[in-house]
Design a protein around this motif. Structure first.
Motif, PDB file in Angstrom:
ATOM      1  N   VAL A 135       2.419 -17.594 -10.271  1.00 55.99           N
ATOM      2  CA  VAL A 135       3.966 -16.740 -11.307  1.00 55.99           C
ATOM      3  C   VAL A 135       4.697 -15.524  -9.926  1.00 55.99           C
ATOM      4  CG1 VAL A 135       4.343 -14.908 -13.331  1.00 55.99           C
ATOM      5  CG2 VAL A 135       2.152 -16.207 -13.337  1.00 55.99           C
ATOM      6  N   ASP A 136       5.709 -15.274 -10.311  1.00 52.24           N
ATOM      7  CA  ASP A 136       6.552 -14.989  -9.520  1.00 52.24           C
ATOM      8  C   ASP A 136       6.164 -13.139  -9.668  1.00 52.24           C
ATOM      9  OD1 ASP A 136       7.207 -17.245  -7.726  1.00 52.24           O
ATOM     10  OD2 ASP A 136       8.936 -17.738  -8.651  1.00 52.24           O
ATOM     11  N   TYR A 137       6.465 -12.337  -8.522  1.00 50.30           N
ATOM     12  CA  TYR A 137       5.960 -11.032  -9.309  1.00 50.30           C
ATOM     13  C   TYR A 137       7.397 -11.182  -7.967  1.00 50.30           C
ATOM     14  CZ  TYR A 137       2.134 -11.668 -11.520  1.00 50.30           C
ATOM     15  OH  TYR A 137       0.822 -12.229 -12.481  1.00 50.30           O
ATOM     16  N   ASN A 138       8.295  -8.903  -8.829  1.00 43.92           N
ATOM     17  CA  ASN A 138       8.649  -8.267  -7.899  1.00 43.92           C
ATOM     18  C   ASN A 138       7.761  -7.213  -7.525  1.00 43.92           C
ATOM     19  OD1 ASN A 138      11.353  -9.587  -7.718  1.00 43.92           O
ATOM     20  ND2 ASN A 138      12.098  -9.359 -10.092  1.00 43.92           N
ATOM     21  N   PHE A 139       8.184  -6.352  -6.321  1.00 41.62           N
ATOM     22  CA  PHE A 139       7.245  -5.602  -6.020  1.00 41.62           C
ATOM     23  C   PHE A 139       8.376  -4.705  -5.385  1.00 41.62           C
ATOM     24  CE2 PHE A 139       4.019  -8.581  -6.030  1.00 41.62           C
ATOM     25  CZ  PHE A 139       3.368  -8.712  -6.831  1.00 41.62           C
ATOM     26  N   ASP A 140       8.196  -3.305  -5.153  1.00 47.00           N
ATOM     27  CA  ASP A 140       8.930  -1.667  -5.309  1.00 47.00           C
ATOM     28  C   ASP A 140       7.940  -1.042  -4.152  1.00 47.00           C
ATOM     29  OD1 ASP A 140      11.144  -2.365  -4.023  1.00 47.00           O
ATOM     30  OD2 ASP A 140      11.886  -2.472  -6.726  1.00 47.00           O
TER      31      ASP A 140
ATOM     32  N   GLN B 206      -0.259  12.387  -1.125  1.00 42.62           N
ATOM     33  CA  GLN B 206      -0.854  11.218  -0.848  1.00 42.62           C
ATOM     34  C   GLN B 206      -0.516  10.453  -1.564  1.00 42.62           C
ATOM     35  OE1 GLN B 206      -5.533  11.775  -1.576  1.00 42.62           O
ATOM     36  NE2 GLN B 206      -5.314   9.970   0.704  1.00 42.62           N
ATOM     37  N   PRO B 207      -0.430  10.053  -2.608  1.00 43.29           N
ATOM     38  CA  PRO B 207      -0.103   8.858  -3.745  1.00 43.29           C
ATOM     39  C   PRO B 207       0.899   8.131  -3.397  1.00 43.29           C
ATOM     40  CG  PRO B 207      -0.225  10.453  -4.863  1.00 43.29           C
ATOM     41  CD  PRO B 207      -0.148  11.159  -3.671  1.00 43.29           C
ATOM     42  N   TYR B 208       0.634   6.850  -3.503  1.00 40.97           N
ATOM     43  CA  TYR B 208       1.459   4.974  -3.064  1.00 40.97           C
ATOM     44  C   TYR B 208       1.270   4.473  -4.694  1.00 40.97           C
ATOM     45  CZ  TYR B 208       3.617   2.304   0.117  1.00 40.97           C
ATOM     46  OH  TYR B 208       4.062   1.507   1.409  1.00 40.97           O
ATOM     47  N   TYR B 209       3.371   5.119  -5.075  1.00 36.50           N
ATOM     48  CA  TYR B 209       3.253   3.557  -5.789  1.00 36.50           C
ATOM     49  C   TYR B 209       3.586   1.956  -6.134  1.00 36.50           C
ATOM     50  CZ  TYR B 209       2.983   8.743  -7.573  1.00 36.50           C
ATOM     51  OH  TYR B 209       2.753  10.301  -6.958  1.00 36.50           O
ATOM     52  N   VAL B 210       3.009   1.616  -6.389  1.00 41.76           N
ATOM     53  CA  VAL B 210       3.411  -0.262  -6.315  1.00 41.76           C
ATOM     54  C   VAL B 210       3.878  -0.133  -7.671  1.00 41.76           C
ATOM     55  CG1 VAL B 210       2.584  -2.230  -5.807  1.00 41.76           C
ATOM     56  CG2 VAL B 210       1.928  -0.298  -4.494  1.00 41.76           C
ATOM     57  N   SER B 211       5.134  -0.738  -7.372  1.00 40.89           N
ATOM     58  CA  SER B 211       5.824  -1.523  -8.833  1.00 40.89           C
ATOM     59  C   SER B 211       6.128  -2.388  -9.082  1.00 40.89           C
ATOM     60  CB  SER B 211       7.654  -0.664  -9.095  1.00 40.89           C
ATOM     61  OG  SER B 211       8.407  -1.190  -9.922  1.00 40.89           O
ATOM     62  N   VAL B 212       5.855  -2.831 -10.844  1.00 40.61           N
ATOM     63  CA  VAL B 212       5.336  -4.468  -9.787  1.00 40.61           C
ATOM     64  C   VAL B 212       5.822  -5.388 -11.825  1.00 40.61           C
ATOM     65  CG1 VAL B 212       3.321  -4.303 -11.393  1.00 40.61           C
ATOM     66  CG2 VAL B 212       3.821  -6.105 -10.174  1.00 40.61           C
TER      67      VAL B 212
ATOM     68  N   GLY C  82      10.341 -11.866 -16.475  1.00 41.89           N
ATOM     69  CA  GLY C  82      10.659 -10.930 -17.175  1.00 41.89           C
ATOM     70  C   GLY C  82       9.273 -10.927 -18.908  1.00 41.89           C
ATOM     71  N   LYS C  83       8.258 -11.133 -19.068  1.00 49.55           N
ATOM     72  CA  LYS C  83       7.180 -11.324 -19.323  1.00 49.55           C
ATOM     73  C   LYS C  83       6.305  -9.959 -19.185  1.00 49.55           C
ATOM     74  CE  LYS C  83       7.167 -16.720 -20.270  1.00 49.55           C
ATOM     75  NZ  LYS C  83       6.275 -17.734 -20.281  1.00 49.55           N
TER      76      LYS C  83
ATOM     77  N   ASN D 165       5.080  -3.402 -21.572  1.00 43.47           N
ATOM     78  CA  ASN D 165       4.683  -3.943 -20.442  1.00 43.47           C
ATOM     79  C   ASN D 165       5.411  -4.663 -19.537  1.00 43.47           C
ATOM     80  OD1 ASN D 165       2.483  -2.028 -21.275  1.00 43.47           O
ATOM     81  ND2 ASN D 165       1.458  -3.655 -22.738  1.00 43.47           N
ATOM     82  N   SER D 166       6.406  -4.559 -19.623  1.00 42.30           N
ATOM     83  CA  SER D 166       6.937  -5.795 -18.574  1.00 42.30           C
ATOM     84  C   SER D 166       6.947  -5.245 -17.024  1.00 42.30           C
ATOM     85  CB  SER D 166       8.206  -6.628 -19.365  1.00 42.30           C
ATOM     86  OG  SER D 166       9.318  -5.932 -18.939  1.00 42.30           O
ATOM     87  N   LYS D 167       7.183  -3.936 -17.137  1.00 39.90           N
ATOM     88  CA  LYS D 167       7.259  -3.242 -15.740  1.00 39.90           C
ATOM     89  C   LYS D 167       6.189  -1.829 -15.617  1.00 39.90           C
ATOM     90  CE  LYS D 167      11.996  -3.702 -15.123  1.00 39.90           C
ATOM     91  NZ  LYS D 167      13.557  -3.252 -15.444  1.00 39.90           N
ATOM     92  N   TRP D 168       4.818  -2.482 -14.109  1.00 40.44           N
ATOM     93  CA  TRP D 168       4.134  -1.201 -14.691  1.00 40.44           C
ATOM     94  C   TRP D 168       4.807  -0.490 -12.478  1.00 40.44           C
ATOM     95  CZ3 TRP D 168       0.286  -0.217 -17.444  1.00 40.44           C
ATOM     96  CH2 TRP D 168      -0.477  -1.308 -18.433  1.00 40.44           C
ATOM     97  N   ILE D 169       3.745   1.246 -12.728  1.00 36.48           N
ATOM     98  CA  ILE D 169       3.722   1.622 -11.747  1.00 36.48           C
ATOM     99  C   ILE D 169       2.256   1.209 -11.236  1.00 36.48           C
ATOM    100  CG2 ILE D 169       4.609   3.656 -10.343  1.00 36.48           C
ATOM    101  CD1 ILE D 169       7.601   3.307 -11.436  1.00 36.48           C
ATOM    102  N   ILE D 170       2.429   1.150 -10.251  1.00 39.36           N
ATOM    103  CA  ILE D 170       0.268   1.135 -10.306  1.00 39.36           C
ATOM    104  C   ILE D 170       0.256   2.340  -9.176  1.00 39.36           C
ATOM    105  CG2 ILE D 170      -1.966  -0.147  -9.256  1.00 39.36           C
ATOM    106  CD1 ILE D 170      -0.487  -0.539 -12.477  1.00 39.36           C
TER     107      ILE D 170
END
Length: 127
Positions: free
Chosen positions: A56-61, A69-75, A80-81, A118-123
């Motif tokens: 599966v292809d994912y976009n990340f920022d 300290q926190p580091y946030y990953v947008s996925v 678009g699913k 739930n098609s975009k998350w920040i972890i």
């Protein structure tokens, strides 16, 4: 306006934004919003990526908040699913390992958020 008043206002604004951020939910439930808000975060432009993980292809920022300290990953999936938090966490962890953390990678699920479908998350990570 005197410099002291201006500095006092700036300090009060900063403390207010920090206390508002710190007062988030203490549960591991993610905040679900119509659109993810990254306005108070700084984008790490060099870490922008599109990766194929498990077919599966994912976009990340990735984002940081200065002096925190926190580091946030947008996925998000390229198609678009929607995805579950578990999938978002798994792929975000694979993405971040070679990029941002200089110490031990730790998760902080209290920092997670997703958009309404739930098609975009920040972890959130601590590192």
């Amino acid at each position: 306006m005197s410099h002291k008043v201006f500095l006092g206002f700036a300090l009060a604004s900063c403390l207010l934004s920090i206390s508002c951020f710190a007062s988030g939910s203490s549960t591991t439930e993610s905040a679900q919003v119509a659109e993810l808000n990254t306005s108070d975060m700084m984008l790490i432009e060099k870490n922008k990526a599109m990766l194929n993980i498990d077919g599966v292809d994912y976009n990340f920022d990735s984002y940081i908040k200065l002096f925190q300290q926190p580091y946030y990953v947008s996925v998000s999936r390229v198609d678009g699913k929607p995805m579950t938090r578990e999938v978002a966490t798994k792929v975000a962890t694979e993405y971040i390992k070679p990029r941002g953390c200089t110490g031990i990678l730790e998760r902080d699920a209290n920092l997670d958020q997703s958009n309404a479908d739930n098609s975009k998350w920040i972890i959130g990570f601590l590192c």
